[in-house]
Design an enzyme around this catalytic site. Structure first.
Site, PDB file in Angstrom:
ATOM      1  N   SER A  83      96.960 -40.814  93.366  1.00 52.02           N
ATOM      2  CA  SER A  83      97.396 -42.281  93.866  1.00 52.02           C
ATOM      3  C   SER A  83      96.204 -42.972  94.568  1.00 52.02           C
ATOM      4  CB  SER A  83      98.435 -42.201  94.902  1.00 52.02           C
ATOM      5  OG  SER A  83      98.066 -41.770  96.201  1.00 52.02           O
ATOM      6  N   LYS A  84      96.313 -44.190  94.871  1.00 53.20           N
ATOM      7  CA  LYS A  84      95.022 -44.979  95.298  1.00 53.20           C
ATOM      8  C   LYS A  84      94.222 -44.174  96.552  1.00 53.20           C
ATOM      9  CE  LYS A  84      96.423 -49.423  93.878  1.00 53.20           C
ATOM     10  NZ  LYS A  84      97.628 -50.087  94.259  1.00 53.20           N
ATOM     11  N   ARG A  85      95.177 -43.286  97.112  1.00 53.42           N
ATOM     12  CA  ARG A  85      94.665 -42.701  98.540  1.00 53.42           C
ATOM     13  C   ARG A  85      93.288 -41.762  98.091  1.00 53.42           C
ATOM     14  NH1 ARG A  85      96.583 -38.460 100.336  1.00 53.42           N
ATOM     15  NH2 ARG A  85      98.287 -38.329  98.901  1.00 53.42           N
TER      16      ARG A  85
END
Ligand code: GLU
Length: 499
Positions: A252-254
């Site tokens: 994910s963006k994380r």
């Protein structure tokens, strides 16, 4: 057998990220391998989140990624329209058909009522599921209420005990029917639900294989229920594994930038990303080859070799592949791709003329092995565009060349001879080096290191054989930040080093 037909069906609610790109790629590879048809369908039924600019960007990103499709909103096709928002009539018509056949029913429950039921189930530790309350309403009564203008959703009656399919990736997969509440097909505002629109479209568009992310596995029983309600033959399903980050959590963006655009922005070549993503969950039959051209991928791709366990995204490996593809790229193309990165760094200005582009090819040839992607280019070429003798003689790593006797002696002998030469060539450079060696007795690193530092201002970098013509040719170009020739560098150096 009818021609194989697959589709990629993104929702234009954000940018294309790695997971979706891999799904698109696998559909493309499967279609191209079998000589089938790839359909691009835009699933924009979520009016609030779908945006036109996302759709435009999506098509651009997919094209950049190297994919093409045979039918879609941009190119049309026999089953147009390919945008769900333009297919509402179809959804309404088929919804009516199911109501008329008693396979679907109107539901008048309010959002509050449904939410209260949901909360109750959760409190009691039950899986929330629609109670089926409106199913009990007499059909005529429900129809009359709708005719009188009351808002109603349309729900499918789930009558089957269980749902099973032989998934082409996961094998036999089944869900007990009782966990599935009667799904909404059409909301009271007329918008179709994903599970409904997808079945109508896949059927009408003659889709033979649905290849998509495994986050849709739990939707599949609802879709199978619809195929049964319509007496339609369902397609084959292949659910692709999740892509994980290095910490084994869903990517994910994380984990940093995961949109296709981000890879493009940092200068990853599309062919490198394509090769890399093809190997996320699939491998060629020999199990070992890693560098595969688009033609190799198409020739070798098969769903049988797609694994169901999650694949871990490894940026290091992507960079390794990118280095490979940068080196393999035609020099002119790489030069053109590098222009925006060098413009941003202030080293070039657009438009870039033909001699500059030809020179850039040489520059890239010299530095490409030192970079993983093009955004590392400005750092790698700094020693070409920026030379300041003062910082060479004061730099922590470089000042030893004027502080120590050995290097001073070498440079004292080298510089006057170099300055007495007109345009420097590598051959001439070697001759001077030989004469300095005879004069000083210094050779190898002792001889070349001080010269490299004085010329480039750095203790390491590309071969001088490549750099010398780059400096000399670069100095003839008109650049926003003029490149200094060999003699300009050495003259400056001699002046500040008081040689
Ligand atoms: N619009 C859905 C998505 O983007 C497509 C799912 C499917 O392929 O059925 O996840």
């Amino acid at each position: 057998m009818n021609k194989l037909r697959v589709r990629f069906a993104p929702s234009p609610t954000g940018y294309v990220h790695v997971g979706n790109a891999r799904t698109a790629l696998f559909n493309w590879l499967f279609a191209r391998h079998h000589g089938g048809v790839l359909v691009l369908r835009i699933e924009d039924t979520d009016v609030e989140r779908s945006k036109e600019e996302y759709e435009t960007q999506l098509l651009e990103d997919l094209r950049w990624f190297g994919l093409d499709w045979d039918e879609g909103p941009d190119c049309g096709g026999p089953f147009a329209p390919y945008r769900q928002s333009e297919r509402k009539d179809l959804y309404a018509r088929y919804g009516q058909q199911l109501i008329d056949q008693g396979r679907a029913y109107y539901c008048f429950c309010s959002a509050e009522q449904l939410e209260a039921e949901r909360q109750e189930a959760l409190k009691a530790g039950r899986q929330p599921k629609y109670s089926g309350r409106c199913q009990k309403l007499p059909r005529e009564e429900a129809a009359a209420r709708v005719a009188a203008g009351e808002g109603a959703a349309v729900r499918l009656k789930i009558v089957d005990e269980s749902f099973a399919w032989r998934d082409l990736v996961h094998g036999l997969t089944s869900f007990p029917g009782e966990v599935i509440g009667d799904p909404i097909l059409l909301r009271s505002d007329g918008h179709p639900a994903y599970n409904y629109a997808v079945v109508i479209d896949d059927h009408l568009m003659g889709i033979t294989h649905v290849i998509r992310g495994d986050d849709h596995i739990s939707n599949t029983p609802r879709q199978l229920a619809l195929y049964r309600a319509f007496d339609w033959q369902p397609p084959e399903f292949a659910h692709l594994s999740t892509i994980l980050g290095p910490d084994r959590a869903r990517l994910s963006k994380r984990h940093g930038a995961t949109a296709l655009q981000n890879f493009r922005d940092v200068g990853i070549l599309p062919e490198a990303l394509r090769n890399y993503l093809a190997l996320l969950g699939w491998s060629p039959a020999d199990g070992t080859t890693e560098i595969l051209s688009p033609a190799d991928l198409v020739a070798q791709f098969s769903l049988e070799r797609v694994i169901k366990s999650p694949a871990v995204f490894d940026a290091e490996k992507l960079h390794w592949m990118n280095r490979h593809y940068m080196k393999a790229s035609p020099p002119r193309r790489l030069a053109e791709l590098s222009v925006p990165f060098l413009v941003r760094a202030g080293y070039l200005a657009e438009p870039v003329d033909a001699p500059t582009l030809a020179w850039l090819e040489r520059v890239l040839d010299a530095v490409v092995k030192n970079i993983s992607h093009l955004s590392e280019l400005p750092d790698a070429v700094r020693l070409i565009f920026e030379y300041d003798a003062k910082s060479v003689i004061s730099g922590e790593e470089t000042r030893h060349v004027i502080e120590e006797a050995g290097p001073r002696e070498v440079l004292g002998a080298f510089i006057p001879q170099a300055l007495a030469t007109g345009e420097m060539t590598y051959e001439r450079f070697r001759e001077i080096a030989k004469s300095v060696q005879r004069e000083t007795g210094k050779k190898g690193k002792e001889l070349f290191h001080p010269v490299r530092v004085a010329l480039t201002g750095a203790v390491s970098g590309p071969e001088l054989e490549k750099l010398i013509p780059i400096f000399e040719e670069g100095a003839k170009l008109s650049l926003p930040r003029p490149v200094k020739s060999v003699s300009q560098r050495l003259r400056e150096f001699a002046a500040v080093a008081k040689l």
